[in-house]
Design an enzyme around this catalytic site. Structure first.
Site, PDB file in Angstrom:
ATOM      1  N   LYS A 183       0.827  -1.200   0.000  1.00  0.00           N
ATOM      2  CA  LYS A 183       0.000   0.000   0.000  1.00  0.00           C
ATOM      3  C   LYS A 183       0.864   1.253   0.000  1.00  0.00           C
ATOM      4  CE  LYS A 183      -3.646  -0.567   2.297  1.00  0.00           C
ATOM      5  NZ  LYS A 183      -4.498  -0.843   3.448  1.00  0.00           N
TER       6      LYS A 183
ATOM      7  N   ARG B 215      -3.641   2.706   8.327  1.00  0.00           N
ATOM      8  CA  ARG B 215      -3.868   1.405   7.680  1.00  0.00           C
ATOM      9  C   ARG B 215      -2.621   0.556   7.725  1.00  0.00           C
ATOM     10  NH1 ARG B 215      -7.696   2.088   2.802  1.00  0.00           N
ATOM     11  NH2 ARG B 215      -8.779   3.998   3.322  1.00  0.00           N
TER      12      ARG B 215
ATOM     13  N   GLY C  53      -5.877 -10.970   6.652  1.00  0.00           N
ATOM     14  CA  GLY C  53      -5.951 -11.431   8.042  1.00  0.00           C
ATOM     15  C   GLY C  53      -5.533 -10.389   9.056  1.00  0.00           C
TER      16      GLY C  53
ATOM     17  N   MET D  91      -5.091  -6.374  10.835  1.00  0.00           N
ATOM     18  CA  MET D  91      -5.827  -5.146  11.081  1.00  0.00           C
ATOM     19  C   MET D  91      -5.807  -4.340   9.812  1.00  0.00           C
ATOM     20  SD  MET D  91      -5.172  -1.746  13.183  1.00  0.00           S
ATOM     21  CE  MET D  91      -5.156  -0.658  11.787  1.00  0.00           C
TER      22      MET D  91
ATOM     23  N   ARG E 120      -3.333  -1.666  -6.198  1.00  0.00           N
ATOM     24  CA  ARG E 120      -2.510  -2.860  -6.017  1.00  0.00           C
ATOM     25  C   ARG E 120      -2.929  -3.856  -7.086  1.00  0.00           C
ATOM     26  NH1 ARG E 120      -5.517  -5.215  -0.593  1.00  0.00           N
ATOM     27  NH2 ARG E 120      -7.575  -4.786  -1.366  1.00  0.00           N
TER      28      ARG E 120
ATOM     29  N   HIS F 195     -15.070  -9.098   1.271  1.00  0.00           N
ATOM     30  CA  HIS F 195     -14.049 -10.048   1.706  1.00  0.00           C
ATOM     31  C   HIS F 195     -14.313 -11.424   1.106  1.00  0.00           C
ATOM     32  CE1 HIS F 195     -12.363 -13.065   4.466  1.00  0.00           C
ATOM     33  NE2 HIS F 195     -11.333 -12.232   4.480  1.00  0.00           N
TER      34      HIS F 195
ATOM     35  N   ARG G 246      -0.991 -48.608 -15.049  1.00  0.00           N
ATOM     36  CA  ARG G 246      -0.992 -49.583 -13.954  1.00  0.00           C
ATOM     37  C   ARG G 246      -1.843 -50.768 -14.408  1.00  0.00           C
ATOM     38  NH1 ARG G 246      -1.459 -44.499 -10.739  1.00  0.00           N
ATOM     39  NH2 ARG G 246       0.107 -44.487  -9.086  1.00  0.00           N
TER      40      ARG G 246
ATOM     41  N   ARG H 132       3.562 -50.863 -16.696  1.00  0.00           N
ATOM     42  CA  ARG H 132       4.222 -51.444 -15.530  1.00  0.00           C
ATOM     43  C   ARG H 132       3.716 -52.847 -15.277  1.00  0.00           C
ATOM     44  NH1 ARG H 132       3.265 -48.493  -9.911  1.00  0.00           N
ATOM     45  NH2 ARG H 132       1.253 -49.536 -10.086  1.00  0.00           N
TER      46      ARG H 132
ATOM     47  N   SER I 237      11.876 -44.300 -13.796  1.00  0.00           N
ATOM     48  CA  SER I 237      10.730 -43.436 -13.513  1.00  0.00           C
ATOM     49  C   SER I 237      10.562 -43.402 -11.998  1.00  0.00           C
ATOM     50  CB  SER I 237       9.475 -43.985 -14.186  1.00  0.00           C
ATOM     51  OG  SER I 237       8.384 -43.147 -13.880  1.00  0.00           O
TER      52      SER I 237
ATOM     53  N   GLY J 214       8.921 -43.284  -8.672  1.00  0.00           N
ATOM     54  CA  GLY J 214       7.629 -43.527  -8.049  1.00  0.00           C
ATOM     55  C   GLY J 214       7.653 -42.815  -6.706  1.00  0.00           C
ATOM     56  N   THR J 215       7.338 -41.540  -6.763  1.00  0.00           N
ATOM     57  CA  THR J 215       7.518 -40.732  -5.539  1.00  0.00           C
ATOM     58  C   THR J 215       6.462 -41.015  -4.478  1.00  0.00           C
ATOM     59  OG1 THR J 215       6.495 -38.996  -6.843  1.00  0.00           O
ATOM     60  CG2 THR J 215       8.875 -38.841  -6.483  1.00  0.00           C
ATOM     61  N   ASN J 216       5.410 -41.746  -4.828  1.00  0.00           N
ATOM     62  CA  ASN J 216       4.460 -42.140  -3.783  1.00  0.00           C
ATOM     63  C   ASN J 216       5.140 -43.129  -2.845  1.00  0.00           C
ATOM     64  OD1 ASN J 216       2.609 -40.695  -5.317  1.00  0.00           O
ATOM     65  ND2 ASN J 216       1.864 -42.534  -6.367  1.00  0.00           N
ATOM     66  N   ASP J 217       5.690 -44.188  -3.436  1.00  0.00           N
ATOM     67  CA  ASP J 217       6.377 -45.179  -2.599  1.00  0.00           C
ATOM     68  C   ASP J 217       7.687 -44.627  -2.062  1.00  0.00           C
ATOM     69  OD1 ASP J 217       4.907 -47.616  -2.238  1.00  0.00           O
ATOM     70  OD2 ASP J 217       4.947 -47.805  -4.420  1.00  0.00           O
TER      71      ASP J 217
ATOM     72  N   CYS K 187       6.441 -40.631 -12.133  1.00  0.00           N
ATOM     73  CA  CYS K 187       5.038 -40.983 -12.343  1.00  0.00           C
ATOM     74  C   CYS K 187       4.253 -41.047 -11.037  1.00  0.00           C
ATOM     75  CB  CYS K 187       4.922 -42.292 -13.112  1.00  0.00           C
ATOM     76  SG  CYS K 187       5.635 -43.695 -12.248  1.00  0.00           S
TER      77      CYS K 187
ATOM     78  N   TYR L 173      10.876 -35.981 -18.269  1.00  0.00           N
ATOM     79  CA  TYR L 173       9.431 -35.758 -18.322  1.00  0.00           C
ATOM     80  C   TYR L 173       8.797 -35.955 -16.952  1.00  0.00           C
ATOM     81  CZ  TYR L 173       8.834 -40.835 -18.218  1.00  0.00           C
ATOM     82  OH  TYR L 173       8.857 -42.139 -17.851  1.00  0.00           O
TER      83      TYR L 173
HETATM   84  C1  PEP Z   1       4.576 -44.527  -6.929  1.00  0.00           C
HETATM   85  O1  PEP Z   1       4.853 -45.278  -6.023  1.00  0.00           O
HETATM   86  O2  PEP Z   1       4.863 -43.324  -6.942  1.00  0.00           O
HETATM   87  C2  PEP Z   1       3.804 -45.033  -8.079  1.00  0.00           C
HETATM   88  C3  PEP Z   1       3.603 -44.285  -9.143  1.00  0.00           C
HETATM   89  O3  PEP Z   1       3.271 -46.260  -7.990  1.00  0.00           O
HETATM   90  P1  PEP Z   1       1.997 -46.647  -7.112  1.00  0.00           P
HETATM   91  O4  PEP Z   1       1.361 -45.373  -6.673  1.00  0.00           O
HETATM   92  O5  PEP Z   1       1.125 -47.426  -8.020  1.00  0.00           O
HETATM   93  O6  PEP Z   1       2.589 -47.445  -6.024  1.00  0.00           O
HETATM   94 MG    MG Z   2       4.729 -47.415  -6.359  1.00  0.00          MG
END
Ligand code: PEP
Ligand code: MG
Length: 913
Positions: free
Chosen positions: A27, A97, A106, A108, A357, A479, A600, A656, A802, A804-807, A869, A889
Site C-alpha cells: 500500500k 492502515r 488477516g 488489522m 494494487r 471479503h 498400472r 508397468r 521413472s 515412483g515418488t508415492n512409494d 510418475c 518428463y
Molecule cells: C509410486 O509409487 O509413486 C507409483 C507411481 O506407484 P503406485 O502409486 O502405483 O505405487
Molecule cells: Mg509405487
C-alpha cells in the site's frame, strides 16, 4: 541523522516508490508511486516494515528516533493541509492502515477519522456546517477503533459485531432501515452509546488525546501482524513470518459529506471474467468501509454493469468523476502492466485515489488478462505465462452445471436466490453456517457450502474447506468475494433476499427454509442459488475437446490453446500422463500429453468378470494352475493394450508389470469365496487356508512389486507377452508403437536383471512368431531408497528410470501411505511438516535421493531417460523441482496435464531469468 523509518508522500513528491514494497508494504509503495505519477492522492506518510521487525524483536518497543520522525512527518502533513491534529477549529483527521509487502486480509486493516474527540467533532461540525456529517465520522471512528485497536469483537461464532448490534437497536427504535436515515441527534446518541459500551468493556474512557489515538492505532497495526487470523492467512499462503507490515498514516478525504461525495472500489479489468473494462462498485455519501462491509448494497460503476433498472451507475450519477476514474484506470493498468484493484473517494466532486494494487482475480480472469495483455502489446508471451498460476487453469477446466438438470431445477422452482457471481464454476454441498463447522464437516469428507451474512478473515480456513461460499451481504469486492476468488472457490455474494439465522442454523429464501445439512447448489458464474443437488458437467474447454462444441465458436478455447502453445515453446520438460484405459489416454492426449508415463496394469483386473480369473491365478496351488488362469487373462490384457496403443498412435507407452500386494485382489465376503472355490473346483476350506497363508502384516512392504515377478515369473511372462503381442498386432495394422516395460519396486540391480531376462525372452519369441520388429525398452521404477542409492548399478540394466515418488516418500519417511492421514494434520498444525509430502515433493529428503538417482544413473548411462510418475508429477512446485534436477518428463493424471505443461514452462523461464 539515524536510520530512516518514515517515508513521506504528497504534492507530487514521494520518498518511496513502487519498487520499495518490502520496506513500505504494497500500500505504502503504491501510494508513493501514484503520487509520483501525478495522480491525486491525499498526502501522508508510511512507517516502514523494519519498525515492525524491531517491534517484535524487542517485544513491543519502537526503534530510537521513530517518535521524532513521526512528529516531523506529521508537522509536514499539517502544514500541507493547513490543519493540526487535535485542533479544536480545523482538526486534521487521518486514516491509519496496515500494509504488508503481500496483501493480507488477516491483519488489522483500517481506522478512519482518527483525530476526532468530543472537542474536535464540534470543530468539524462547525467548519462543515454539518453536525450530522461530523457525528457520522465520529461514530465510525469509535466503532473501528473499538474493533481493531481495542479488540471489541463478537463473542462467539454465532454473535453479531457488538457495535453493529448497538446501531441496529438504535435503527429499530427510530424505525429506520439504513444508517444514512439516522439524524444528527441520533448519531450523537449513538456516539454516547458507543463510548459507554467501550468504557464498560475496557474499564476506562475512550482515549480523547489524538496523539494517544495515533500511537494506539500504530501499535495495533504492528500487534495485528501476529494475531491468529494473520498467522492462519500466512500459513495458507506461504508468507514468511519475518516479513512484517508497514503502517500508513494519510490525511482523510471524505466521501460522506453529502450527495456530491462517494466512495468506491474498482478493478481496472473485470476480476471475474478478465474483460477489459472498468469494473466495480461505489456508494454515494459513504465512507470506505461501507462498500466492502456490505452494509448498504453498492451501485455499479458503469452503465453496462447495471443489471437492474433501479441501479444508478457512477457513470450516470457523476460523469466527470467517472471520466477521471476511467483516465486513471488506463494509466495504472499500463503503468503497472497488470490489472489493478483501486480504492477511491470523491469529495465534493473531486476524485482522490486511496490505493492501487495488483487485483485478485479468478483463475479464469488471470488467464484471460494474461492472454489479452500479450495481444495488447503489454506483456511478452513468457511474461504472460508467469502471470497464470498453474493451478488456476483448473478454473478453465472446471465443471459447470449440466444445463438440462439446471433447467429442470429452475422449472421445478428450486431457485432460492440470486446474488453476485463472485467466483465462477458450479458447486453443490450441504449447508453449514460457520467456518468451524465447515472445517469439521469437510474433515469427515462431507461436501459443504459455507453460508454467512458476510465473511471475515476468521472464516478463511472454513472457506478453504468448503466447496463454495454464499453470503447474503457484500459486493464483488467484499471479503468473501476477494478471498474466494483467490482460492479459486465457487462463490455467490450479496443475496440480499436471503435471511440467515446463525442461532437457529437455518436460512430462508423464496419462502423456503433451508436447514444446516440440507443440500444447495451454487452457480458461481451466474450468481444463482438452488435448493438441492444439481449434477455438474465439464467446462467449455472440455466440451471443445470432447467435440460437443466447435473450437471456432469458443474464444475461451482459442485463448487456452494460445497459452498452451506459448508454454510448449518455453518448456524443456516433457509431459506424459498416467492412464490405464484408452478413454483416459484419449483425454490426456487432448490435454497435450506426449505419451503415457504409467499404465498400472492391475487396474484392468477389476473389470467385469476378470477379477475371478485373477483370483484363480493367485490362489492356484501349482504353476500349472496358475498358468491356466494366466492363459485366460492374456487375451484380455492384450485387447486393453491394443486399445491404448491405437489411441497413443506411436507415442511412448510405459506399462508397468504387476505391482500391488496380492491380497488386494482376494475375496473377503463369504459368497465371493464360495464362487472362487466353485470355479476352481476346490473346497471352500482350501481357499480359506490359502487366504490365511497370503496374509501379511505389512502388505505395503511385503510381497509386492517386482518381488511378485521374481517368485512367479510366469506372471511377468504373461504380461510381457500381452504387451508385445498387442504391439506387433497394432504395428501390423499400420500404427507405430513404442512400448516401454517398467519393473516396479526395484531395490537391487539383480531384481531388474531377473525380470528383464523374462521380458527379453518373451519379446524374442513374440516378434519371431509375428515376423515384426517392435522397438521396446525395459526400464525400472525408482521408488525404494536402495534403488536410488545404487542407481549407477541399476542403470546397467535399465533403459529408463521413472521415480515412483508415492512409494519413495513412504519409504524415505518410513510412513505408510495408507495410514499417514491419521496423524498428518497434527504434523501440519505443529509445523513439523510445512506441507503434506504426499502432495508436494519433499525436496530436502526425497528430493535428495531423486537427485542422486539421476546423477548416478546418468553416470552409468549418459542417455538414460528419467521421468516421474508419482502423484507429484502434476503438482506445480514438484514439477519445477523435476525440471531443476534434469528429468526428461513428468507424468500426471490427464486433467493435470495442462497444469504440468504450464508449470514446466514457468520453471524453464524462471531458470533463464
Ligand atoms: C509410486 O509409487 O509413486 C507409483 C507411481 O506407484 P503406485 O502409486 O502405483 O505405487
Ligand atoms: Mg509405487
Amino acid at each position: 541523522m539515524g536510520k530512516k523509518f518514515v517515508y513521506f508522500f504528497g504534492e507530487g513528491q514521494a520518498d518511496g516508490s513502487a519498487q520499495m514494497k518490502d520496506l513500505l508494504g504494497g500500500k505504502g509503495a503504491n501510494l508513493a508511486e501514484m503520487t509520483r505519477l501525478g495522480i491525486p492522492v491525499p498526502p501522508g506518510f508510511t512507517i516502514s516494515t523494519e519498525v515492525c521487525t524491531h517491534y517484535y524483536q524487542s517485544r513491543g518497543q519502537y526503534p530510537e528516533g521513530l517518535q521524532e520522525q513521526v512528529q516531523e512527518a506529521l508537522a509536514r502533513l499539517e502544514k500541507i493541509m493547513g490543519r493540526r491534529l487535535g485542533d479544536p477549529e480545523r482538526p486534521l483527521l487521518v486514516s491509519v492502515r496496515s500494509g504488508a509487502a503481500i496483501s493480507m486480509p488477516g491483519m488489522m486493516d483500517t481506522v478512519l477519522n482518527l483525530g476526532l474527540n468530543d472537542t474536535t467533532v464540534e470543530g468539524l461540525a462547525k467548519e462543515t456546517g454539518d453536525p450530522r456529517f461530523a457525528y457520522d465520522c465520529y461514530r465510525r471512528f469509535l466503532s473501528m477503533y473499538g474493533d481493531v485497536v481495542l479488540g471489541l469483537k463478537p463473542e462467539s461464532e454465532d454473535d453479531l459485531d457488538p457495535f453493529e448490534e448497538i446501531i441496529d437497536a438504535l435503527k429499530t427504535s427510530r424505525g429506520v432501515a439504513f444508517d444514512n436515515q439516522l439524524s444528527a441527534e441520533d448519531l450523537k446518541e449513538l456516539v454516547q452509546r458507543y463510548k459507554d459500551f467501550i468504557r464498560e468493556k475496557i474499564g476506562r474512557d475512550f482515549p480523547q488525546d489524538p496523539t494517544d489515538q495515533l500511537w494506539g492505532a500504530i501499535g495495533a497495526v504492528f500487534g495485528s501482524w501476529d494475531n491468529p487470523r494473520a498467522i492462519a492467512y500466512r500459513e495458507l499462503n506461504g508468507i514468511p513470518d519475518e516479513m512484517g507490515t508497514a503502517v500508513n498514516v494519510q490525511s482523510m478525504v471524505f466521501g460522506n459529506m453529502g450527495d456530491d461525495c462517494a466512495t468506491g472500489v474498482a478493478f481496472t479489468r473485470n476480476p471475474a471474467t478478465g474483460e477489459n473494462v472498468l469494473y466495480g462498485e461505489y456508494l454515494v455519501n459513504a465512507q470506505g468501509e461501507d462498500v466492502v462491509a456490505g452494509i448498504r448494497t453498492p451501485q455499479p460503476i458503469n452503465k453496462a454493469q447495471a443489471t437492474d433498472p433501479d441501479m444508478v451507475s457512477l457513470e450516470e450519477a457523476m460523469p466527470e468523476a467517472y471520466a477521471e476514474l476511467e483516465r486513471i484506470r488506463k494509466i495504472l493498468d499500463r503503468h503497472y502492466r497488470d490489472m489493478q484493484d483501486i480504492e477511491f473517494t470523491i469529495q465534493r466532486g473531486k476524485l482522490w485515489m486511496l490505493q492501487t494494487r495488483s487485483g485478485k482475480r479468478t483463475g479464469f480472469a488471470a488467464f484471460k488478462i494474461a492472454v489479452d495483455m500479450v495481444r495488447e502489446g503489454i506483456l511478452s508471451e513468457e511474461e504472460a505465462l508467469m502471470r497464470v498460476e498453474p493451478n488456476q487453469l483448473n478454473q478453465l477446466l472446471r465443471p459447470i452445471f449440466d444445463m438440462e438438470a439446471k433447467q429442470k431445477a429452475m422449472a421445478s422452482g428450486a431457485l432460492l436466490s440470486k446474488g453476485l457471481n463472485a467466483g465462477p464454476g458450479a458447486a453443490s454441498g450441504r449447508v453449514v453456517f460457520n467456518a468451524v463447522d465447515a472445517e469439521q464437516w469437510a474433515a469427515r469428507d462431507e461436501q459443504v457450502i459455507l453460508v454467512r451474512l458476510e465473511t471475515s478473515p476468521d472464516d478463511i480456513r472454513g472457506m478453504h474447506a468448503a466447496q463454495g461460499i454464499l453470503t447474503s451481504r457484500g459486493g464483488m469486492t467484499s471479503h468473501a468475494a476477494l478471498v474466494a476468488r483467490q482460492m479459486g472457490k465457487v462463490c455467490v455474494v450479496g443475496c440480499g433476499d436471503m435471511e440467515i439465522d446463525y442461532k437457529k442454523r437455518q436460512m430462508s429464501a423464496n419462502g423456503r427454509v433451508i436447514r444446516e445439512g440440507d443440500w444447495i447448489s451454487l452457480d458461481g458464474s451466474t450468481g444463482e442459488v438452488f435448493q438441492g443437488r444439481i449434477p455438474t458437467k465439464p467446462s467449455e474447454v472440455l466440451q471443445v475437446m470432447e467435440g460437443a462444441l466447435k473450437a471456432e465458436e469458443s474464444p475461451i478455447y482459442q485463448d487456452y490453446q494460445s497459452l498452451m502453445e506459448w508454454a510448449d515453446k518455453a518448456r524443456r520438460l516433457g509431459v506424459r500422463t498416467n492412464a490405464d484405459q484408452p478413454d483416459q489416454a484419449g483425454m490426456a492426449l487432448a490435454f497435450g500429453a506426449e505419451g503415457i508415463g504409467l499404465c498400472r496394469t492391475e487396474h484392468m483386473f477389476f473389470e467385469g468378470e476378470r477379477i475371478n480369473v485373477v483370483r484363480q491365478m493367485i490362489l492356484a496351488r501349482t504353476k500349472e494352475g496358475r498358468e491356466r488362469a494366466l492363459a485366460q487373462l492374456l487375451p484380455m490384457q492384450k485387447e486393453d493394450f491394443k486399445g491404448i496403443f491405437r489411441v497413443m498412435n506411436g507415442l511412448p507407452v510405459t506399462i508397468r508389470t504387476l505391482d500391488p500386494p496380492l491380497h488386494e485382489f482376494l475375496p473377503t465376503e463369504d459368497a465371493d469365496i464360495r464362487t472362487v472355490a466353485d470355479q476352481m473346483g476346490v473346497a471352500e476350506e482350501d481357499v480359506r487356508a490359502k487366504l490365511q497363508a497370503l496374509h501379511e502384516a505389512n502388505p505395503m512392504l511385503g510381497h509386492r512389486g517386482c518381488r511378485l515377478g521374481v517368485v512367479y515369473p510366469e506372471i511377468t511372462a504373461m504380461q510381457a507377452r500381452a504387451i508385445l503381442e498387442a504391439a506387433c498386432e497394432v504395428k501390423k495394422e499400420g500404427t507405430e508403437v513404442r512400448p516401454e516395460i517398467m519393473i516396479p519396486l526395484v531395490g537391487h540391480v539383480a531384481e531388474l536383471e531377473d525380470q528383464k531376462r523374462v521380458v527379453d525372452q518373451v519379446a524374442r519369441e513374440v516378434m519371431e512368431a509375428h515376423g515384426v520388429e517392435v522397438p521396446y525398452l525395459v526400464g525400472t521404477m525408482i521408488e525404494v531408497p536402495r534403488g536410488a542409492l545404487t542407481a549407477d548399478k541399476v542403470a546397467r540394466e535399465a533403459a529408463f528410470f521413472s521415480f515412483g515418488t508415492n512409494d519413495l516418500t513412504q519409504t524415505v519417511f518410513g510412513i505408510s501411505r495408507d495410514d499417514a492421514a491419521k496423524f498428518l494434520h497434527h504434523y501440519l498444525e505443529k509445523k513439523i511438516w510445512q506441507f503434506d509430502p504426499f502432495e508436494k515433493i519433499d525436496q530436502e529428503g526425497v528430493g535428495q535421493l531423486m537427485r542422486m538417482g539421476v546423477e548416478k544413473g546418468r553416470a552409468t548411462r549418459a542417455d538414460l531417460k528419467v521421468g516421474i510418475c508419482g502423484e507429484h508429477g502434476g503438482e506445480p512446485t514438484s514439477v519445477e523441482f523435476c525440471h531443476r534436477i534434469g528429468l526428461d518428463y513428468v507424468s500426471c493424471s490427464p486433467y493435470r496435464v495442462p497444469i504440468a505443461r504450464l508449470a514446466a514452462a514457468r520453471a524453464a523461464i524462471r531458470e533463464k531469468n
